[in-house]
Design an enzyme around this catalytic site. Structure first.
Site, PDB file in Angstrom:
ATOM      1  N   HIS A   1       1.041  -1.079  -0.130  1.00  0.00           N
ATOM      2  CA  HIS A   1       0.085  -0.118   0.400  1.00  0.00           C
ATOM      3  C   HIS A   1       0.790   1.413  -0.036  1.00  0.00           C
ATOM      4  O   HIS A   1       1.950   1.142   0.557  1.00  0.00           O
ATOM      5  CB  HIS A   1      -1.070  -0.106   1.254  1.00  0.00           C
ATOM      6  CG  HIS A   1      -1.899   1.595   1.536  1.00  0.00           C
ATOM      7  ND1 HIS A   1      -1.565   2.120   1.488  1.00  0.00           N
ATOM      8  CD2 HIS A   1      -3.558   0.984   0.405  1.00  0.00           C
ATOM      9  CE1 HIS A   1      -2.646   2.694   1.295  1.00  0.00           C
ATOM     10  NE2 HIS A   1      -3.398   1.955   0.944  1.00  0.00           N
TER      11      HIS A   1
ATOM     12  N   CYS B   1      -3.977   2.466  -4.297  1.00  0.00           N
ATOM     13  CA  CYS B   1      -4.126   3.323  -3.289  1.00  0.00           C
ATOM     14  C   CYS B   1      -4.608   4.906  -3.776  1.00  0.00           C
ATOM     15  O   CYS B   1      -3.836   5.746  -3.622  1.00  0.00           O
ATOM     16  CB  CYS B   1      -4.420   3.738  -1.796  1.00  0.00           C
ATOM     17  SG  CYS B   1      -5.610   4.177  -0.950  1.00  0.00           S
TER      18      CYS B   1
ATOM     19  N   HIS C   1      -7.815   0.702  -4.143  1.00  0.00           N
ATOM     20  CA  HIS C   1      -8.845   1.622  -3.884  1.00  0.00           C
ATOM     21  C   HIS C   1      -8.613   2.325  -3.864  1.00  0.00           C
ATOM     22  O   HIS C   1      -8.046   3.010  -4.429  1.00  0.00           O
ATOM     23  CB  HIS C   1      -7.669   1.668  -2.474  1.00  0.00           C
ATOM     24  CG  HIS C   1      -7.467   0.651  -0.773  1.00  0.00           C
ATOM     25  ND1 HIS C   1      -6.703   0.969   0.742  1.00  0.00           N
ATOM     26  CD2 HIS C   1      -7.679  -0.675  -1.187  1.00  0.00           C
ATOM     27  CE1 HIS C   1      -6.820  -0.453   0.836  1.00  0.00           C
ATOM     28  NE2 HIS C   1      -6.851  -1.282   0.195  1.00  0.00           N
TER      29      HIS C   1
ATOM     30  N   ASP D   1     -12.813   2.084   0.279  1.00  0.00           N
ATOM     31  CA  ASP D   1     -11.655   2.706   1.452  1.00  0.00           C
ATOM     32  C   ASP D   1     -12.482   3.617   2.314  1.00  0.00           C
ATOM     33  O   ASP D   1     -13.703   3.498   2.688  1.00  0.00           O
ATOM     34  CB  ASP D   1     -10.421   3.581   0.215  1.00  0.00           C
ATOM     35  CG  ASP D   1      -9.298   3.228   1.087  1.00  0.00           C
ATOM     36  OD1 ASP D   1      -9.791   2.768   2.602  1.00  0.00           O
ATOM     37  OD2 ASP D   1      -8.156   3.860   1.492  1.00  0.00           O
ATOM     38  N   HIS D   2     -11.970   4.717   2.300  1.00  0.00           N
ATOM     39  CA  HIS D   2     -12.220   5.261   3.652  1.00  0.00           C
ATOM     40  C   HIS D   2     -13.625   6.058   2.920  1.00  0.00           C
ATOM     41  O   HIS D   2     -13.918   6.471   2.084  1.00  0.00           O
ATOM     42  CB  HIS D   2     -11.761   6.763   4.004  1.00  0.00           C
ATOM     43  CG  HIS D   2     -10.252   6.201   4.677  1.00  0.00           C
ATOM     44  ND1 HIS D   2      -8.992   7.345   4.926  1.00  0.00           N
ATOM     45  CD2 HIS D   2      -9.733   5.073   5.091  1.00  0.00           C
ATOM     46  CE1 HIS D   2      -7.837   6.249   5.297  1.00  0.00           C
ATOM     47  NE2 HIS D   2      -9.096   4.819   5.453  1.00  0.00           N
TER      48      HIS D   2
ATOM     49  N   TYR E   1     -14.703   4.996   8.320  1.00  0.00           N
ATOM     50  CA  TYR E   1     -14.994   3.604   8.500  1.00  0.00           C
ATOM     51  C   TYR E   1     -16.723   2.715   8.387  1.00  0.00           C
ATOM     52  O   TYR E   1     -16.531   2.070   8.915  1.00  0.00           O
ATOM     53  CB  TYR E   1     -14.445   1.868   8.825  1.00  0.00           C
ATOM     54  CG  TYR E   1     -12.536   2.241   7.791  1.00  0.00           C
ATOM     55  CD1 TYR E   1     -12.108   1.718   6.817  1.00  0.00           C
ATOM     56  CD2 TYR E   1     -11.341   3.031   8.643  1.00  0.00           C
ATOM     57  CE1 TYR E   1     -10.799   1.212   6.376  1.00  0.00           C
ATOM     58  CE2 TYR E   1     -10.059   2.976   8.064  1.00  0.00           C
ATOM     59  CZ  TYR E   1     -10.272   1.748   6.553  1.00  0.00           C
ATOM     60  OH  TYR E   1      -8.942   2.492   6.461  1.00  0.00           O
TER      61      TYR E   1
END
Length: 357
Positions: free
Chosen positions: A208, A246, A273, A318-319, A332
């Protein structure tokens, strides 16, 4: 592509699997064992219990995020070999339940870092936020870590192992003379030991990006741009040494062209991501909804790049923001990530239909 949703496990995640199962297009969850300390062996019985729980909910478990890398491995200490052997055996155990991808990072001391876990936006939602000017004023990282944990709503921060956060002063002292090249060499040593096991087990490692993708608190970071990703992939030239791309992490540096990075690395990207961020100026950004017009990244172009390379790997949103008064783990929550999945699926469907006309 396979759309997934990160889930921290019963007792650690307030979102029940039955809710995740109801999100259109989601085939599985990205799992972990939150109660196993970094560096320790993941017991096969715990892994099987996690798989059964996920499968019983009608979902797949094919991706793990993360089998965290012990700090001694990143530091290159003599004790690293014991932790690497645990990692090798954990991979063999994960093979027993059919895991295909393991996402991990090689960030020293801190995992992803933010200066605010709940910045309120004009619409009333709150988001993870980063301001380098705030970080630069911090003279006591231990105090910062304690404050972030306190503000996390009672949830353990992903990647911020409690045992690591309790010894920051010692860790900073150990990293004092560790250069970027040293850290890269320690990653090479780690990969040389585990990639043969990955090839044996048919499990792809996917590193990542650093988040944010630049040095913080004087600590070296090496997974920050396309050139560094190229170097990392060259450390062990195997398809099993791959990337988690990401967009929100790498994209917080406006010099990183995410669609170009996707096209450059193609089949070495095993996990995507996909999320958006709003960059206010270099070193200052907020996380945003996935909608392209809400952020600084063009999600259409990012998804089109994945389509253009024939991406068949795993994706997760992802977030997300905390919306509709939801309370939960910072970044999350259920609602905004579910909206993000719907948006990404809509983009993918439109791109696929456009490509056949």
């Amino acid at each position: 592509m396979k759309m997934t949703f990160r889930w921290y496990g019963s007792g650690f995640d307030p979102i029940p699997l039955k809710y995740i199962r109801q999100i259109p297009g989601v085939t599985g969850v990205v799992g972990t064992l939150m109660d196993v300390p970094a560096g320790e062996l993941w017991p096969l019985e715990k892994i099987k219990a996690l798989q059964k729980e996920v499968n019983d909910a009608g979902l797949e478990l094919e991706v793990i995020e993360s089998v965290n890398v012990h700090e001694d491995i990143k530091l290159g200490l003599p004790t690293r070999d014991r932790y690497i052997e645990n990692y090798r055996q954990t991979l063999r155990n994960l093979k027993e339940i059919g895991i295909k991808v393991v996402c991990y990072n090689f960030m020293p001391v801190f995992d992803w870092t933010r200066s605010d876990l709940a910045k309120v936006l004009p619409d009333g939602s709150n988001v993870l936020s980063y301001d380098q000017s705030i970080i630069d004023k911090i003279t006591d990282p231990q105090k910062m870590a304690d404050e972030i944990q306190k503000d996390s709503g009672g949830f353990e921060m992903p990647g911020w192992e409690p045992e690591r956060m309790a010894s920051l002063k010692k860790l900073f002292e150990q990293y004092k003379n560790v250069s970027h090249d040293d850290l890269l060499a320690n990653l090479k040593y780690f990969l040389e030991q585990i990639i043969p096991v990955c090839e044996e087990c048919d499990i792809k490692m996917a590193i990542h990006p650093d988040d944010p993708p630049w040095d913080i608190f004087g600590l070296p970071r090496i997974t920050t741009n396309a050139e560094n990703l190229e170097r990392i992939l060259g450390l062990v030239d195997s398809k099993y040494n791959g990337l988690t791309l990401c967009s929100g992490s790498l994209g917080s540096n406006p010099d990183n062209d995410i669609p170009a990075v996707i096209r450059r690395f193609g089949n070495r990207i095993h996990f995507a991501h996909v999320r958006n961020i709003k960059i206010h100026e270099r070193g200052r950004f907020d996380e945003s909804s996935h909608l392209s017009t809400d952020g600084s990244l063009d999600l259409f172009e990012i998804m089109k790049a994945y389509h253009d390379i024939g991406f068949e790997g795993y994706v997760r949103p992802d977030h997300g923001r905390m919306i509709w008064d939801e309370k939960g783990r910072a970044g999350y929550g259920l609602y905004d990530r579910a909206l993000g999945i719907t948006y990404l699926n809509g983009l993918w469907e439109a791109i696929e239909k456009m490509s056949t006309r």
